[in-house]
Design a protein around this motif. Structure first.
Motif, PDB file in Angstrom:
ATOM      1  N   ASP A  15       9.210 -14.141  11.503  1.00 28.48           N
ATOM      2  CA  ASP A  15      10.249 -13.234  11.994  1.00 28.48           C
ATOM      3  C   ASP A  15      11.585 -13.473  11.318  1.00 28.48           C
ATOM      4  O   ASP A  15      12.522 -12.682  11.464  1.00 28.48           O
ATOM      5  N   ASP A  16      11.692 -14.575  10.572  1.00 26.93           N
ATOM      6  CA  ASP A  16      12.947 -14.852   9.854  1.00 26.93           C
ATOM      7  C   ASP A  16      13.022 -14.107   8.530  1.00 26.93           C
ATOM      8  O   ASP A  16      14.033 -14.156   7.840  1.00 26.93           O
ATOM      9  N   VAL A  17      11.913 -13.481   8.167  1.00 26.86           N
ATOM     10  CA  VAL A  17      11.848 -12.820   6.854  1.00 26.86           C
ATOM     11  C   VAL A  17      11.708 -11.326   7.064  1.00 26.86           C
ATOM     12  O   VAL A  17      10.957 -10.872   7.935  1.00 26.86           O
ATOM     13  N   PHE A  18      12.449 -10.548   6.276  1.00 25.23           N
ATOM     14  CA  PHE A  18      12.281  -9.092   6.297  1.00 25.23           C
ATOM     15  C   PHE A  18      11.721  -8.671   4.941  1.00 25.23           C
ATOM     16  O   PHE A  18      12.270  -9.030   3.904  1.00 25.23           O
ATOM     17  N   THR A  19      10.613  -7.945   4.972  1.00 23.63           N
ATOM     18  CA  THR A  19       9.930  -7.592   3.726  1.00 23.63           C
ATOM     19  C   THR A  19       9.899  -6.087   3.556  1.00 23.63           C
ATOM     20  O   THR A  19       9.551  -5.359   4.491  1.00 23.63           O
ATOM     21  N   VAL A  20      10.255  -5.652   2.363  1.00 22.37           N
ATOM     22  CA  VAL A  20      10.216  -4.224   2.032  1.00 22.37           C
ATOM     23  C   VAL A  20       9.218  -4.044   0.898  1.00 22.37           C
ATOM     24  O   VAL A  20       9.240  -4.792  -0.084  1.00 22.37           O
ATOM     25  N   SER A  21       8.337  -3.068   1.045  1.00 29.94           N
ATOM     26  CA  SER A  21       7.381  -2.790  -0.026  1.00 29.94           C
ATOM     27  C   SER A  21       7.618  -1.386  -0.557  1.00 29.94           C
ATOM     28  O   SER A  21       7.844  -0.452   0.213  1.00 29.94           O
ATOM     29  N   PHE A  22       7.534  -1.258  -1.877  1.00 31.18           N
ATOM     30  CA  PHE A  22       7.671   0.057  -2.500  1.00 31.18           C
ATOM     31  C   PHE A  22       6.308   0.573  -2.978  1.00 31.18           C
ATOM     32  O   PHE A  22       6.231   1.373  -3.891  1.00 31.18           O
ATOM     33  N   SER A  23       5.257   0.080  -2.373  1.00 33.04           N
ATOM     34  CA  SER A  23       3.917   0.437  -2.836  1.00 33.04           C
ATOM     35  C   SER A  23       3.491   1.811  -2.318  1.00 33.04           C
ATOM     36  O   SER A  23       3.824   2.211  -1.208  1.00 33.04           O
ATOM     37  N   SER A  24       2.701   2.509  -3.138  1.00 27.96           N
ATOM     38  CA  SER A  24       2.142   3.805  -2.721  1.00 27.96           C
ATOM     39  C   SER A  24       0.864   3.624  -1.926  1.00 27.96           C
ATOM     40  O   SER A  24       0.295   4.599  -1.430  1.00 27.96           O
ATOM     41  N   PHE A  25       0.351   2.403  -1.896  1.00 30.91           N
ATOM     42  CA  PHE A  25      -0.919   2.146  -1.210  1.00 30.91           C
ATOM     43  C   PHE A  25      -0.792   0.909  -0.336  1.00 30.91           C
ATOM     44  O   PHE A  25      -0.054  -0.009  -0.660  1.00 30.91           O
ATOM     45  N   HIS A  26      -1.543   0.912   0.739  1.00 28.55           N
ATOM     46  CA  HIS A  26      -1.614  -0.307   1.536  1.00 28.55           C
ATOM     47  C   HIS A  26      -2.368  -1.359   0.731  1.00 28.55           C
ATOM     48  O   HIS A  26      -3.391  -1.066   0.106  1.00 28.55           O
ATOM     49  N   ASN A  27      -1.820  -2.546   0.721  1.00 27.99           N
ATOM     50  CA  ASN A  27      -2.540  -3.673   0.135  1.00 27.99           C
ATOM     51  C   ASN A  27      -2.141  -4.926   0.915  1.00 27.99           C
ATOM     52  O   ASN A  27      -1.385  -4.831   1.899  1.00 27.99           O
ATOM     53  N   GLU A  28      -2.625  -6.061   0.475  1.00 26.52           N
ATOM     54  CA  GLU A  28      -2.453  -7.271   1.280  1.00 26.52           C
ATOM     55  C   GLU A  28      -0.980  -7.658   1.415  1.00 26.52           C
ATOM     56  O   GLU A  28      -0.577  -8.246   2.418  1.00 26.52           O
ATOM     57  N   THR A  29      -0.160  -7.332   0.413  1.00 32.40           N
ATOM     58  CA  THR A  29       1.271  -7.640   0.490  1.00 32.40           C
ATOM     59  C   THR A  29       1.991  -6.583   1.321  1.00 32.40           C
ATOM     60  O   THR A  29       2.814  -6.894   2.182  1.00 32.40           O
ATOM     61  N   THR A  30       1.644  -5.325   1.062  1.00 29.02           N
ATOM     62  CA  THR A  30       2.284  -4.227   1.800  1.00 29.02           C
ATOM     63  C   THR A  30       2.054  -4.377   3.300  1.00 29.02           C
ATOM     64  O   THR A  30       2.934  -4.044   4.109  1.00 29.02           O
ATOM     65  N   GLU A  31       0.894  -4.872   3.664  1.00 21.34           N
ATOM     66  CA  GLU A  31       0.583  -5.018   5.098  1.00 21.34           C
ATOM     67  C   GLU A  31       1.500  -6.010   5.810  1.00 21.34           C
ATOM     68  O   GLU A  31       1.582  -6.007   7.030  1.00 21.34           O
ATOM     69  N   MET A  32       2.149  -6.880   5.022  1.00 25.99           N
ATOM     70  CA  MET A  32       3.083  -7.833   5.630  1.00 25.99           C
ATOM     71  C   MET A  32       4.493  -7.255   5.700  1.00 25.99           C
ATOM     72  O   MET A  32       5.414  -7.913   6.175  1.00 25.99           O
ATOM     73  N   ALA A  33       4.667  -6.031   5.177  1.00 27.65           N
ATOM     74  CA  ALA A  33       6.016  -5.474   5.058  1.00 27.65           C
ATOM     75  C   ALA A  33       6.501  -4.908   6.388  1.00 27.65           C
ATOM     76  O   ALA A  33       5.729  -4.366   7.178  1.00 27.65           O
ATOM     77  N   ARG A  67      -3.320   7.577  -0.239  1.00 22.56           N
ATOM     78  CA  ARG A  67      -1.961   7.311  -0.711  1.00 22.56           C
ATOM     79  C   ARG A  67      -0.981   7.475   0.448  1.00 22.56           C
ATOM     80  O   ARG A  67      -1.135   8.375   1.286  1.00 22.56           O
ATOM     81  N   ILE A  68       0.025   6.611   0.475  1.00 22.12           N
ATOM     82  CA  ILE A  68       1.013   6.673   1.562  1.00 22.12           C
ATOM     83  C   ILE A  68       1.928   7.876   1.320  1.00 22.12           C
ATOM     84  O   ILE A  68       2.513   8.011   0.240  1.00 22.12           O
ATOM     85  N   ALA A  69       2.056   8.735   2.328  1.00 23.26           N
ATOM     86  CA  ALA A  69       2.752  10.008   2.133  1.00 23.26           C
ATOM     87  C   ALA A  69       4.269   9.880   2.202  1.00 23.26           C
ATOM     88  O   ALA A  69       4.989  10.599   1.522  1.00 23.26           O
ATOM     89  N   GLY A  70       4.768   8.979   3.036  1.00 19.25           N
ATOM     90  CA  GLY A  70       6.218   8.867   3.210  1.00 19.25           C
ATOM     91  C   GLY A  70       6.568   7.514   3.782  1.00 19.25           C
ATOM     92  O   GLY A  70       5.694   6.668   3.990  1.00 19.25           O
ATOM     93  N   PRO A  71       7.859   7.284   4.070  1.00 25.15           N
ATOM     94  CA  PRO A  71       8.284   5.952   4.537  1.00 25.15           C
ATOM     95  C   PRO A  71       7.649   5.577   5.873  1.00 25.15           C
ATOM     96  O   PRO A  71       7.408   6.446   6.716  1.00 25.15           O
ATOM     97  N   LEU A  72       7.407   4.284   6.030  1.00 30.08           N
ATOM     98  CA  LEU A  72       6.773   3.774   7.246  1.00 30.08           C
ATOM     99  C   LEU A  72       7.554   2.561   7.738  1.00 30.08           C
ATOM    100  O   LEU A  72       8.074   1.778   6.937  1.00 30.08           O
ATOM    101  N   THR A  73       7.608   2.422   9.039  1.00 35.12           N
ATOM    102  CA  THR A  73       8.204   1.207   9.603  1.00 35.12           C
ATOM    103  C   THR A  73       7.169   0.512  10.473  1.00 35.12           C
ATOM    104  O   THR A  73       6.355   1.170  11.118  1.00 35.12           O
ATOM    105  N   ARG A  74       7.218  -0.797  10.456  1.00 30.58           N
ATOM    106  CA  ARG A  74       6.164  -1.561  11.130  1.00 30.58           C
ATOM    107  C   ARG A  74       6.253  -1.419  12.645  1.00 30.58           C
ATOM    108  O   ARG A  74       7.333  -1.489  13.219  1.00 30.58           O
ATOM    109  N   GLU A  75       5.101  -1.237  13.272  1.00 32.31           N
ATOM    110  CA  GLU A  75       5.037  -1.088  14.735  1.00 32.31           C
ATOM    111  C   GLU A  75       4.335  -2.267  15.381  1.00 32.31           C
ATOM    112  O   GLU A  75       4.754  -2.749  16.413  1.00 32.31           O
TER     113      GLU A  75
END
Lengths: 245, 759
Positions: free
Chosen positions: B438-456, B104-112
């Motif tokens: 790069d024209d799109v900014f995606t925010v995910s509120f998921s508690s788990f990594h999944n295929e959509t969250t990975e694009m966030a 489970r994702i413990a806290g907020p993450l930003t893409r690196e």
């Protein structure tokens, strides 16, 4: 007070849909380790209650039957006399009891059980540390080398005894078990009320009444194990009776 | 004084005897230990049971959760909650594992790293929320899209209010959506809220394609009724017939399973209607009303002897297909208003899905089982208007349009909550490609990594449902007004810092100064719920009535909700549909894919544990046997045993399954004696690539090979209207399944384990 009860179960197969809710409820309540893929491949998956699926007939007149199978808590249990250390014995409440800290892992009991409801821990159970939080503190986690099986959720019965008999001074009954959330986990979970648990010694209990249903039978009855689990036959308007009876 | 050993023993024995003789000690003092009672007595702490709601799937059962020393230990059905009455499904139980999941994702993450790489950096909530606010502030508001699961109750009200006040858009996502069924509920049954089925009091149940005991709509609610339907006291055992192109768990429980060619369910329903009308098995006035006065001639084209051969019904128990239809029609009509016809699932998932369901539900009008005991039971609207908002799922066609909008720059900021459309949409839409820009900014509120969250670009982990507040208007309800309440039963574990999605929305509303009207004027979502609960309190009726609001609120949470059994639907019955109009819409399904050798109809299905894939990360659900095949942990291909033997496929063989879109998947063969010879079935839900230990690289995604067939009227995904080709890969491995390798019975070997009787 304890020997005034004889715990038993009625399983109405005509209600069972095979949904597996009882299986996972049992796993959660009794700290059964996660059955990983390798456990299925090596045929060592543990399910204290399982739902057997039985095929009958051939396409297109084919049927799948479901039957929940758990420890039958036999009065003449074949598993009991073969245990060299008395780790499994029949108590005075009708329960076939497994004492984990006596078990030395001979597996004679599992060999002798015709229902195949005993499971041996070939390895120590493992959970990722965060999942330890969900483990039930009332139930011992069995270590490597120990035999385990359905207990009719004895920890819930003991809680009921302490709460209803010990604290309130009242007698246990099906209704009080139900109201106090003391029924076995599988019974509580079942969405079709297939499983009915209670005191067979109480003539007014639902389990006593339902065990007299004309559809009643016991699993592998001819072996003479005298189970405390009573099944009620599946009803099929198109059955070819000669094939079954 | 010197005491010898002999003296000591002598003195000791005298003192013991004296003590016993004088009855100084209680008898229990001599018992060294109680071997039976000891283990339980050693448990410290006291358990509490809290009522809440399951949010794993749309049914939203009422639950009670055992909590001991701050940890949730067991999930059970709430025996008071009217829709599930204490029962629950395998999926509810696994809520514990979503709570304590090791990944489970413990806290907020930003893409690196690049999108999809899974490279993220932990950040604090202040930075994360500043980033979100900045994005919302800077964006063109019409280019902001919030995507959630279908929502109801206060959260639907909040999201809808936020979206309209802010100026963005909202879409709800549900894989294998039931838009066609929702249309029939509105157009044929005349309802805005989902009706329920009074299965408990039904005498003859006829289901077309709806896997209602397993995954369709509200399986626990229907299972409760089913148990009584079969063996309820004081009633005759009900008869159940399932018409289905696949042998589902529900079909396995039917007294009669009638296999049918995929997509022909509507024509069968009209054929049943034709028999009922031509044999005048129901009231003449009803026949006149439903045929526009034409009577028996109206449906002549659907007479069993004319169309039976088109339907693909095999001979059953020595009866030909026409005979089967006639007998079915007579049985259905004989039980009158206690007959019930339901349809959904694969019957709706065709290019002619709307026709199929319209014809099926029209049968209820013919026998008078609409709005009656044992028939279709309508639900009233919610007791207060704030809870009436529903955000139903968008159709597949709308998702296809959305992809175009993202590509052309009309959508630039996307917020995803509780959904995984990159996995759940057909591969042909390729949402992943759209988000990888790069024209799109995606925010995910998921508690788990999944295929959509990975694009966030930003991940703001939501609370697990056992840690969060909420309420619900069940769809379908139990036939009367009900509001379910969800409360946090535990706090997040140390080291976990999730934030509720609803609380974040409220905070954004305040910080952006977008509205000051309710519900956006509240500080927390709990305040919103309390505001709505106050209105419920003021009704002064139903299952919770208290003098003060504080007492009402406590009882509301204690009981798990509010309901009023006397508040039933009062709207007049909808007019009967015209069977001639429905017959005029009759059409065969358009099946995508060739009919060459080694091609089969593909009937995908949701497994009882993973459903559409939302439970794939939970080990209890991965390890739950499929009820029919007993297969676990993978994707399998169900193929008729005899057909498999003819084409040389053994169990465990890996086959390549190629869809009409040119995409393929590889899965293992399972020999299934009840799959129609022309059909193969594959469960959906696997095929996840994200780094979650229990779901990564298990099986494959069935939705990827479907192409994009749509219902011509509703534009919903026609997921059962595809033909696929299977090719042997030459590889074989044992398949992980629970059943034994020895056949259960051989003739004259043992008594049958399952004993069967006629009654």
């Amino acid at each position: 007070m304890a020997n005034e009860h004889k715990w038993g179960m009625v399983v109405d197969i005509d209600r069972c849909t095979g949904c597996q809710a009882c299986v996972v409820a049992c796993q959660a309540e009794n700290n059964i380790p996660i059955n990983e893929e390798k456990d299925f491949l090596s045929r060592r998956a543990k399910q204290w209650i399982r739902i057997d699926r039985v095929w009958e007939g051939e396409w297109p007149n084919v049927k799948a039957r479901f039957i929940p199978i758990l420890c039958q808590h036999c009065e003449n249990a074949p598993c009991e006399p073969v245990c060299p250390v008395y780790a499994t014995y029949h108590n005075n409440e009708g329960l076939n009891v497994q004492v984990y800290n006596r078990c030395v892992g001979t597996r004679y009991c599992a060999n002798n059980c015709p229902y195949q409801v005993r499971f041996f821990n070939f390895f120590d159970p493992e959970w990722p540390s965060s999942l330890w939080n969900q483990l039930n503190p009332d139930v011992t986690v069995r270590s490597r080398g120990i035999m385990e099986k359905c207990t009719f959720c004895v920890q819930r019965i003991r809680r009921a005894e302490r709460t209803i008999e010990g604290q309130r001074g009242e007698e246990l009954s099906d209704q009080k078990l139900k109201e106090g959330n003391f029924m076995p986990a599988c019974v509580t979970a079942c969405p079709t009320d297939t499983l009915i648990f209670g005191d067979m010694k109480d003539p007014n209990s639902e389990v006593s009444r339902r065990s007299e249903d004309p559809r009643h039978y016991k699993l592998l009855d001819k072996l003479g194990t005298d189970p405390n689990v009573v099944y009620l036959k599946k009803v099929d308007p198109h059955v070819v009776e000669e094939a079954h009876d | 004084m010197r005491v010898s050993r002999r003296d000591f023993l002598r003195l000791a024995s005298f003192s013991t005897l004296g003590a016993v003789a004088c009855n100084v000690f209680d008898e229990r003092e001599f018992i060294a230990q109680s071997p039976v009672r000891l283990p339980e007595d050693l448990v410290t702490g006291r358990d509490n049971w809290y009522a809440t709601l399951c949010r794993h799937c749309p049914e939203t059962e009422g639950l009670v959760v055992r909590v001991m020393e701050g940890r949730a230990k067991k999930v059970q059905g709430n025996p008071l909650y009217p829709t599930n009455l204490g029962g629950h499904s395998v999926r509810c139980e696994a809520g514990l594992q979503a709570l304590y999941h090791p990944d489970r994702i413990a806290g907020p993450l930003t893409r690196e790293g690049p999108r999809g790489s899974g490279l993220y950096r932990s950040i604090g909530w202040d930075e994360a929320l500043d980033n979100l606010r900045g994005q919302l502030d800077r964006s063109d508001r019409s280019a902001v899209l919030t995507v959630t699961e279908p929502l109801r109750g206060s959260l639907a009200h909040l999201v809808s209010s936020f979206t309209s006040a802010y100026g963005g858009r909202h879409m709800a996502f549900q894989p294998m959506e039931e838009a066609t069924y929702a249309r029939v509920v509105r157009d044929v049954l005349g309802q805005e809220t989902m009706p329920t089925f009074d299965i408990k009091n039904t005498q003859f149940l006829l289901s077309f394609g709806a896997d209602f005991l397993s995954t369709w709509t509200a399986p626990v609610q229907f299972s409760k009724g089913y148990g009584e339907f079969r063996q309820g006291q004081g009633r005759e055992r009900g008869t159940f017939v399932q018409v289905d192109s696949r042998f589902s768990m529900t079909a396995a429980n039917a007294d009669d399973w009638i296999p049918i060619e995929p997509g022909m369910e509507g024509k069968l329903a009209l054929s049943i209607a034709q028999v009922i009308i031509s044999e005048e098995l129901v009231n003449e006035a009803v026949i006149r009303a439903m045929t526009g006065g034409q009577g028996a001639s109206a449906l002549d084209a659907f007479a069993p002897n004319r169309i039976a051969q088109q339907l693909g019904i095999p001979p059953l128990r020595g009866r030909g297909p026409a005979e089967v239809i006639v007998e079915l029609a007579r049985d259905f009509a004989r039980h009158g208003s206690h007959s019930l016809a339901i349809g959904g699932g694969s019957a709706a998932a065709h290019t002619n899905g709307l026709f199929n369901l319209s014809a099926i539900y029209a049968l209820n009008f013919l026998v008078g089982s609409v709005g009656t005991e044992g028939g279709i039971k309508f639900n009233p609207p919610p007791p207060i208007s704030e809870l009436a908002t529903t955000l139903p799922p968008a159709t597949t066609a709308e998702w296809r349009r959305l992809k175009g909008e993202i590509d052309n720059g009309s959508i630039k900021l996307l917020l995803f909550r509780g959904v995984n459309p990159v996995h759940g949409l057909p591969a042909d839409i390729d949402l992943r490609d759209a988000l990888d820009s790069d024209d799109v900014f995606t925010v995910s509120f998921s508690s788990f990594h999944n295929e959509t969250t990975e694009m966030a670009d930003l991940i703001l982990p939501d609370r697990a449902f056992l840690e969060d507040w909420g309420d619900d208007i069940p769809q379908p309800g139990p036939g009367f007004e009900i509001v379910g309440m969800q409360q946090p039963v535990v706090n997040p574990l140390p080291g976990m810092s999730p934030l509720s999605f609803a609380d974040i929305l409220l905070r954004m509303a305040h910080e952006l100064n977008i509205d000051s009207a309710a519900p956006l004027d509240k500080v927390t979502f709990q305040d919103v719920l309390k505001d709505h609960a106050r209105k419920l309190h003021q009704l002064d009726r139903g299952s919770v009535r208290e003098a003060t609001f504080e007492a009402f609120w406590n009882r509301l949470l204690q009981q798990g909700g509010w309901w009023d059994e006397g508040a039933v639907a009062t709207a007049s019955l909808p007019p009967s549909p015209n069977l001639v109009d429905i017959a005029n819409q009759a059409q065969d399904p358009r099946i995508t894919g060739s009919r060459d050798p080694n091609t089969f109809y593909l009937v995908p299905f949701q497994s009882i544990s993973l459903t559409d894939g939302r439970g794939a990360h939970l080990p209890w659900l991965q390890s739950t046997n499929d009820p029919i095949t007993t297969v676990t942990w993978t994707t399998w291909v169900e193929i008729n045993t005899a057909v498999a033997e003819v084409i040389g496929l053994k169990e465990g063989d890996f086959v390549k399954v190629e869809g009409p879109n040119g995409k393929s998947l590889t899965a293992q063969i399972y020999h299934h004696p009840a799959v129609p010879p022309e059909v193969i079935s594959i469960p959906v839900g696997q095929g996840h690539t994200s780094d979650i230990r229990y779901s990564k690289d298990r099986g494959q995604n069935t939705l990827s090979i479907l192409g994009l067939p749509l219902d011509e009227e509703t534009q919903a995904l026609a997921w059962a209207s595809t033909r696929v080709r299977i090719t042997k890969t030459g590889e074989r491995e044992p398949i992980p399944k629970f059943e034994g390798i020895v056949p259960a019975f051989r003739p004259n070997e043992e008594d049958a384990i399952v004993k069967v009787t006629r009654g």
